[in-house]
Write an enzyme that holds these catalytic residues in place. Structure first.
Site, PDB file in Angstrom:
ATOM      1  CB  VAL A  63      19.592 -12.639 -14.208  1.00 27.14           C
ATOM      2  CG1 VAL A  63      19.831 -11.575 -13.151  1.00 27.14           C
ATOM      3  CG2 VAL A  63      19.623 -14.026 -13.587  1.00 27.14           C
ATOM      4  CG  ASN A  88       3.834 -11.636 -10.726  1.00 30.94           C
ATOM      5  OD1 ASN A  88       2.801 -11.443 -10.084  1.00 30.94           O
ATOM      6  ND2 ASN A  88       4.982 -11.956 -10.134  1.00 30.94           N
ATOM      7  CE1 TYR A 150       0.422   0.297  -3.140  1.00 29.36           C
ATOM      8  CE2 TYR A 150      -1.672  -0.398  -4.072  1.00 29.36           C
ATOM      9  CZ  TYR A 150      -0.300  -0.521  -4.002  1.00 29.36           C
ATOM     10  OH  TYR A 150       0.356  -1.438  -4.781  1.00 29.36           O
ATOM     11  CB  THR A 188       3.500 -12.083  -1.060  1.00 30.77           C
ATOM     12  OG1 THR A 188       3.062 -10.744  -0.782  1.00 30.77           O
ATOM     13  CG2 THR A 188       2.529 -12.721  -2.053  1.00 30.77           C
TER      14      THR A 188
END
Length: 249
Positions: A63, A88, A150, A188
């Site tokens: 974590v 990623n 974007y 996703t």
């Protein structure tokens, strides 16, 4: 096809959901032991249990906040047995130059752009020392066709593409391959959010050359191949997986 990944050890960042979780699944299915890193401990633990039970591999959970130097250093030290790194983590917001202010821009780049660079710096030094390893950067096709709506993401992805190519040109001399994957639209959590906010999203996806968006496991299978011994002659290359969208633009 045997990818010859059995017994290898991989670190996957942003592994709690989406493409990262799918990459973890693909590598585990090939017999790789895993280090999974993200900020969500609960999601990581759930995924780790699933992968251990389904594939009998070792899975360690980390974590961490990859924006924090101390966390990066701790992660690199704790995963010293890994010879595969899959960068990623990251989610750069959409918006024009006026819409994405300096604080949001820097916050996003600290995770995806500088997070990739800084973790790679730490891991690459060790891989070079041992003379073997692979780094796969999951970037994004927005860097190939930057658009004003974007701008932060397109610019960040383009920077990571250049970073991947530059390091990938040097890496084979050190025994380290560096490659990139540029996904287009993928099903996703972001796509789910877009669907909830806009009823016309699916119509726009139907207009894509592929008539659909990619599934996370399709991207993950490509990542697994590039990380494997089957791709040992590939470095400095970025593979686009967007159903022909870039070619049609």
């Amino acid at each position: 096809m045997d990818l010859k990944l059995r017994g290898r050890r991989a670190l996957v960042t942003g592994a709690s959901k989406g493409i990262g979780a799918a990459v973890a699944e693909a590598l585990a299915a090939e017999g790789s032991h895993l280090h999974l890193a993200a900020r969500s401990g609960e999601a990581l633990e759930a995924l780790a249990r699933k992968l251990r039970e389904a594939h009998g591999v070792e899975v360690t959970v980390h974590v961490v906040d990859l924006r924090e130097t101390a966390d990066l250093e701790r992660l690199a030290e704790a995963t010293a047995d890994a010879d595969i790194l899959v960068n990623n983590a990251g989610d750069i917001p959409a918006g024009t130059l006026d819409q994405v202010g300096p604080d949001r821009w820097r916050h996003a780049w600290d995770l995806k752009v500088f997070g990739y660079v800084d973790l790679t710096r730490l891991v690459y030094a060790r891989l070079r020392e041992q003379g073997r390893g692979v780094i796969v950067n999951v970037i994004g096709a927005g860097g190939e066709r930057p658009k004003p709506e974007y701008i932060a993401g397109g610019a960040g992805n383009a920077a990571l593409m250049a970073f991947t190519r530059a390091l990938g040109a040097e890496g084979p001399g050190d025994g380290v391959r560096v490659v990139g994957v540029n996904p287009g639209p993928v099903a996703t959590e972001r796509i789910t959010t877009m669907r909830a906010a806009n009823d016309d999203v699916d119509a726009s996806f139907a207009a894509l050359p592929s008539r659909r968006v990619a599934e996370p496991d399709e991207v993950a299978d490509l990542v697994a191949f590039l990380a494997s011994a089957r791709a040992d002659y590939i470095s400095g290359t970025i593979v686009t997986i967007d159903g022909g969208l870039s070619a049609a633009s």
